[in-house]
Design a protein around this motif. Sequence first.
Motif, mmCIF file in Angstrom:
data_model
loop_
_atom_site.group_PDB
_atom_site.id
_atom_site.type_symbol
_atom_site.label_atom_id
_atom_site.label_comp_id
_atom_site.label_asym_id
_atom_site.label_seq_id
_atom_site.Cartn_x
_atom_site.Cartn_y
_atom_site.Cartn_z
ATOM 1 N N GLU A 1 44.360 22.294 54.565
ATOM 2 C CA GLU A 1 43.321 22.497 54.045
ATOM 3 C C GLU A 1 42.796 23.851 55.008
ATOM 4 O O GLU A 1 43.593 24.269 56.557
ATOM 5 C CB GLU A 1 42.580 21.460 55.509
ATOM 6 N N GLU A 2 42.162 24.160 54.672
ATOM 7 C CA GLU A 2 41.539 25.756 55.048
ATOM 8 C C GLU A 2 42.717 26.681 55.088
ATOM 9 O O GLU A 2 41.725 28.183 55.046
ATOM 10 C CB GLU A 2 40.768 25.190 57.074
ATOM 11 N N ALA A 3 44.140 26.367 54.095
ATOM 12 C CA ALA A 3 44.781 27.542 54.637
ATOM 13 C C ALA A 3 44.477 28.204 53.293
ATOM 14 O O ALA A 3 43.583 27.887 52.215
ATOM 15 C CB ALA A 3 46.217 27.324 54.000
ATOM 16 N N PRO A 4 44.780 29.596 52.313
ATOM 17 C CA PRO A 4 44.802 30.173 51.005
ATOM 18 C C PRO A 4 45.389 29.495 50.419
ATOM 19 O O PRO A 4 46.661 29.386 50.832
ATOM 20 C CB PRO A 4 44.612 32.034 51.430
ATOM 21 N N VAL A 5 44.905 30.208 49.035
ATOM 22 C CA VAL A 5 45.659 29.347 47.698
ATOM 23 C C VAL A 5 45.522 30.684 46.802
ATOM 24 O O VAL A 5 45.022 30.969 46.620
ATOM 25 C CB VAL A 5 45.234 27.921 46.964
ATOM 26 N N GLU A 6 46.619 30.381 45.935
ATOM 27 C CA GLU A 6 47.143 31.322 44.910
ATOM 28 C C GLU A 6 47.826 30.264 43.749
ATOM 29 O O GLU A 6 48.859 30.538 44.056
ATOM 30 C CB GLU A 6 47.773 32.703 44.999
ATOM 31 N N LEU A 7 47.110 30.132 42.643
ATOM 32 C CA LEU A 7 47.629 29.472 41.306
ATOM 33 C C LEU A 7 48.045 30.427 40.263
ATOM 34 O O LEU A 7 47.037 31.154 40.259
ATOM 35 C CB LEU A 7 46.727 28.468 40.687
ATOM 36 N N ARG A 8 49.472 30.235 39.647
ATOM 37 C CA ARG A 8 49.425 31.781 38.870
ATOM 38 C C ARG A 8 49.503 31.394 37.536
ATOM 39 O O ARG A 8 49.923 30.577 36.902
ATOM 40 C CB ARG A 8 51.120 31.977 39.512
ATOM 41 N N CYS A 9 49.447 32.778 36.698
ATOM 42 C CA CYS A 9 48.825 32.285 35.213
ATOM 43 C C CYS A 9 49.444 33.829 34.918
ATOM 44 O O CYS A 9 49.017 34.353 34.790
ATOM 45 C CB CYS A 9 47.391 31.716 35.267
ATOM 46 N N PHE B 1 35.753 29.902 44.269
ATOM 47 C CA PHE B 1 37.245 30.623 43.819
ATOM 48 C C PHE B 1 37.120 31.506 43.247
ATOM 49 O O PHE B 1 35.465 31.830 43.140
ATOM 50 C CB PHE B 1 37.833 29.240 41.934
ATOM 51 N N GLU B 2 37.976 32.398 43.104
ATOM 52 C CA GLU B 2 38.524 34.026 42.292
ATOM 53 C C GLU B 2 38.752 34.680 41.580
ATOM 54 O O GLU B 2 40.821 33.361 41.889
ATOM 55 C CB GLU B 2 37.665 34.886 42.929
ATOM 56 N N ALA B 3 39.184 34.613 40.802
ATOM 57 C CA ALA B 3 40.260 35.038 39.702
ATOM 58 C C ALA B 3 40.278 37.103 39.499
ATOM 59 O O ALA B 3 39.085 37.561 39.250
ATOM 60 C CB ALA B 3 40.749 34.733 38.632
ATOM 61 N N GLU B 4 41.943 37.601 39.477
ATOM 62 C CA GLU B 4 41.621 39.102 38.964
ATOM 63 C C GLU B 4 42.663 39.336 37.270
ATOM 64 O O GLU B 4 43.881 38.264 38.047
ATOM 65 C CB GLU B 4 42.599 39.767 40.174
ATOM 66 N N PHE B 5 41.338 39.834 36.633
ATOM 67 C CA PHE B 5 42.552 40.401 35.610
ATOM 68 C C PHE B 5 43.252 40.970 35.763
ATOM 69 O O PHE B 5 43.538 41.647 36.031
ATOM 70 C CB PHE B 5 41.467 39.942 34.257
ATOM 71 N N ASN B 6 44.901 41.358 34.802
ATOM 72 C CA ASN B 6 45.578 42.101 35.311
ATOM 73 C C ASN B 6 46.185 42.488 33.747
ATOM 74 O O ASN B 6 46.694 42.459 33.505
ATOM 75 C CB ASN B 6 46.625 41.769 36.123
ATOM 76 N N LYS B 7 45.548 43.208 33.627
ATOM 77 C CA LYS B 7 45.729 43.234 31.911
ATOM 78 C C LYS B 7 47.476 43.729 31.842
ATOM 79 O O LYS B 7 48.072 43.738 31.074
ATOM 80 C CB LYS B 7 44.561 44.396 31.412
ATOM 81 N N SER B 8 47.882 44.449 32.436
ATOM 82 C CA SER B 8 49.239 45.367 32.780
ATOM 83 C C SER B 8 50.641 43.998 32.839
ATOM 84 O O SER B 8 51.153 44.509 32.353
ATOM 85 C CB SER B 8 49.032 46.103 33.539
ATOM 86 N N GLN B 9 49.796 43.567 33.692
ATOM 87 C CA GLN B 9 50.762 42.416 34.522
ATOM 88 C C GLN B 9 50.427 41.307 33.263
ATOM 89 O O GLN B 9 50.702 40.171 33.567
ATOM 90 C CB GLN B 9 50.726 42.408 35.700
ATOM 91 N N THR B 10 49.562 41.487 32.351
ATOM 92 C CA THR B 10 49.297 40.082 31.888
ATOM 93 C C THR B 10 49.300 39.030 32.324
ATOM 94 O O THR B 10 49.860 38.011 31.622
ATOM 95 C CB THR B 10 49.627 39.665 30.301
ATOM 96 N N SER B 11 48.483 38.358 34.121
ATOM 97 C CA SER B 11 48.723 37.726 34.353
ATOM 98 C C SER B 11 46.383 38.051 35.213
ATOM 99 O O SER B 11 45.676 38.748 34.536
ATOM 100 C CB SER B 11 49.181 37.900 35.978
ATOM 101 N N PHE B 12 46.574 36.016 35.286
ATOM 102 C CA PHE B 12 44.738 36.024 35.907
ATOM 103 C C PHE B 12 45.065 34.988 37.003
ATOM 104 O O PHE B 12 45.355 33.836 36.437
ATOM 105 C CB PHE B 12 44.450 35.881 34.061
#
Lengths: 112, 113
Positions: free
Chosen positions: B15-23, B63-74
């Motif tokens: 709890e209270e830590a940051p998290v990143e879920l990869r896609c 929550f937030e997400a970043e679209f990266n077209k060159s790496q095809t990630s979200f």
Amino acid sequence: DGGITQSPKYLFRKEGQNVTLSCEQNLNHDAMYWYRQDPGQGLRLIYYSQIVNDFQKGDIAEGYSVSREKKESFPLTVTSAQKNPTAFYLCASSLEADQPQHFGDGTRLSIL
Amino acid sequence: AQSVTQLDSQVPVFEEAPVELRCNYSSSVSVYLFWYVQYPNQGLQLLLKYLSGSTLVKGINGFEAEFNKSQTSFHLRKPSVHISDTAEYFCAVINTGGFKTIFGAGTRLFVKA
């Protein structure tokens, strides 16, 4: 409030029996979908409909049938031909096919 | 053909830590991207969507997400998680103007006290 209503929440099927899952939406959405969800797997598309009186098979349509006689309703029938029907079934709708989907709360189907 | 890969099946975090879920996704045409959240025995709820414009998308519940077209990630991020964020998260992609949304296999986020 607008939304999607699925019923029943739990359903049990006997061998050789067809069962029908209900899905109703009052969002005025054109597109509707049925998904099957199994543990550890994502959502698999069973059928979808972009407009009344028209629907297409998804990836796992065998053993299932649908109808779309009204914009608001998209019932799914699990037939006796579906040999492994135990799963969580989700209905969804969207304004257009490439827009975000709104989901119902699902129906959990089990075999007696 | 389109596909979506969620790189982690389970992510435990305090709890209270940051998290990143990869896609990551694959598609030969322009796409729309979504993240959904599912709580036990419920349907999916939309967290956020990328349709066009700014590549940094903000959604509900911080929550937030970043679209990266060159790496095809979200990838999905939250700077500080709560116990109530414990749920399964699904990344999804559809070709612009397409008919079929492809969902990833899901990432189960487990927030520990």
